[in-house]
Design an enzyme around this catalytic site. Sequence first.
Site, PDB file in Angstrom:
ATOM      1  N   GLY A 152      -0.867 -38.759 -31.492  1.00  0.00           N
ATOM      2  CA  GLY A 152      -0.631 -37.532 -31.042  1.00  0.00           C
ATOM      3  C   GLY A 152      -0.815 -36.382 -31.892  1.00  0.00           C
ATOM      4  CG  ASP A 153      -2.104 -32.478 -33.641  1.00  0.00           C
ATOM      5  OD1 ASP A 153      -1.947 -32.920 -34.885  1.00  0.00           O
ATOM      6  OD2 ASP A 153      -2.084 -31.227 -33.522  1.00  0.00           O
ATOM      7  CE  LYS A 159      -3.550 -43.815 -36.600  1.00  0.00           C
ATOM      8  NZ  LYS A 159      -3.426 -42.850 -35.712  1.00  0.00           N
ATOM      9  CB  THR A 201       5.431 -35.266 -39.354  1.00  0.00           C
ATOM     10  OG1 THR A 201       4.807 -36.317 -38.710  1.00  0.00           O
ATOM     11  CG2 THR A 201       4.582 -34.483 -39.862  1.00  0.00           C
ATOM     12  CE  LYS A 227      -5.463 -33.495 -35.304  1.00  0.00           C
ATOM     13  NZ  LYS A 227      -4.164 -33.820 -36.642  1.00  0.00           N
ATOM     14  CE  LYS A 277      -2.883 -34.685 -42.426  1.00  0.00           C
ATOM     15  NZ  LYS A 277      -2.196 -34.197 -40.907  1.00  0.00           N
ATOM     16  CD  GLN A 324      -5.311 -36.661 -39.339  1.00  0.00           C
ATOM     17  OE1 GLN A 324      -5.064 -35.767 -38.890  1.00  0.00           O
ATOM     18  NE2 GLN A 324      -4.297 -37.403 -39.861  1.00  0.00           N
ATOM     19  CB  SER A 343      -0.036 -43.330 -37.645  1.00  0.00           C
ATOM     20  OG  SER A 343       0.647 -42.445 -36.552  1.00  0.00           O
TER      21      SER A 343
HETATM   22  N1  GLU Z   1      -1.477 -35.591 -35.687  1.00  0.00           N
HETATM   23  C1  GLU Z   1      -0.893 -36.025 -36.767  1.00  0.00           C
HETATM   24  C2  GLU Z   1      -1.339 -35.496 -38.229  1.00  0.00           C
HETATM   25  O1  GLU Z   1      -1.945 -34.331 -38.244  1.00  0.00           O
HETATM   26  C3  GLU Z   1      -0.592 -37.408 -36.782  1.00  0.00           C
HETATM   27  C4  GLU Z   1      -2.129 -38.339 -36.722  1.00  0.00           C
HETATM   28  C5  GLU Z   1      -1.896 -39.609 -36.598  1.00  0.00           C
HETATM   29  O2  GLU Z   1      -0.734 -40.139 -36.565  1.00  0.00           O
HETATM   30  O3  GLU Z   1      -2.754 -40.239 -36.581  1.00  0.00           O
HETATM   31  O4  GLU Z   1      -1.541 -36.171 -39.165  1.00  0.00           O
END
Ligand code: GLU
Length: 450
Positions: A165-166, A90, A210, A126, A114, A111, A382
């Site tokens: 997204g990012d 994810k 976020t 990612k 996190k 990620q 998410s």
């Molecule tokens: N890009 C965001 C992050 O850095 C969201 C990632 C997501 O929602 O999967 O966590």
Amino acid sequence: MNQYIKDTIETIYNRYDSQPEFVQAVEEFLLSIEPVVDKHPEYKKNDLLMRLISPERLFKFRVVWTDDEGNAHTNMGYRCQFNGAIGPYKGGLRFQKNVNESIIKFLAFEQTFKNALTGMPIGGGKGGSDFDPAGKSESEIMRFCQSFMTALYRYIGPDIDVPAGDMGVSQREIGYLFGQYRRLKGNFENGVLTGKGLSYGGSLIRPEATGYGAVYYLNEVLKHENDTLEGKRIGVSGYGNVAWGIMKKAAELNAKVIYMSGPDGYIRDPDGISTEEKLNYILEMRRIDPMHCKPYAEKFNCEFVPNKKFWGVSDVDIYMPAAVQNDVGFEAAKLIGDSGVKYYIEVANMPTTNDALSYLRSCEHIIVAPSKAVNAGGVGVSALEMSQNSERLSWTAEEVDEQLHRMMKTIHDNSVKAAEEFGLGYDLVSGANIAGFEKVAEAMLEQGLF
Ligand code: GLU
């Protein structure tokens, strides 16, 4: 230093010498989990650290698209499935000119931990492309997204890998990406992407998550210091989706963001970037031109300082770097240290260089909070979107917001607990790294060698 960590760092320096961002993220991480590694000799026998820092796989593909004049262009696309030990991969997709393998890998690595911190069953991934969305027409963006998904769709799925997204990828791009996925698969699998529009399975509060989560986390830090948000002045770098969410929630809780910045310079608005009119204007300004924040100063008659960053100002109580990686280097960190400001709350992924971070952490009067905890609310929501999709229902904004709030408090508290367990005191950086690591490591060890 622990010999096993030392050897691992040396290996990554040799093996990945052309991937500086990735090496930077891994080194910072390994150094802060040292007390855990000291206690677990079995990690070495299992080669746990090398397995942990080696992505399970990384796809690279070309993406060809045509512009409005009919000319073809070729970009690179990436998807890194870093670690799937605790759930489907994810993480977001970033479309930005500077995207390369090193940046995608550092983001996927961060990620992983996190996502573990959120407490939700999601692994780390990612992706993205060096496609530059600036100045592209709507139909060029659509064609690019369709081509990107045509290459990517075979590697993802609601139980395999769930992009979102990012930077450069928001609800609009997610819409085009999802449309193409559906067209190719002939299946309505909306759990394959998050950050979707509400009409086809998006979650309420996802766009704000976020930024809201960052403020909820900040609130826990302040509580720990017997302090409150009331009347606090905040300096936020960036004015993207995340910064916008911070401004909105801060205003709601009687604090105010008085600095923001863009690639062209920074804005100082002592009244606070707080009213609905100002917040809506930021959305509009960004949609038209993501490279310039100066129009805000003209519209609302406040100060704009071109080509500079505001690090070092002392008329704020809290710094929140929410723009890009390595936004705060050593010189900026010294200015921040000298400013006397007490709270340095990272929001963007890896916004601080390693030397700057060490310096800030060594300043007795500063509390540093790490991005992988502070910004985890985005991916956390998410994961809530994925739950709603698999149950085929949608929760109210209040329900999602309440879960987000709880998640951020738990992340803070678990980080505090993890640091205390190893005698590190109120160390949010080590605490987050340790708590995220322990969960992923346990899952990897129980699942055997691969
Ligand atoms: N890009 C965001 C992050 O850095 C969201 C990632 C997501 O929602 O999967 O966590």
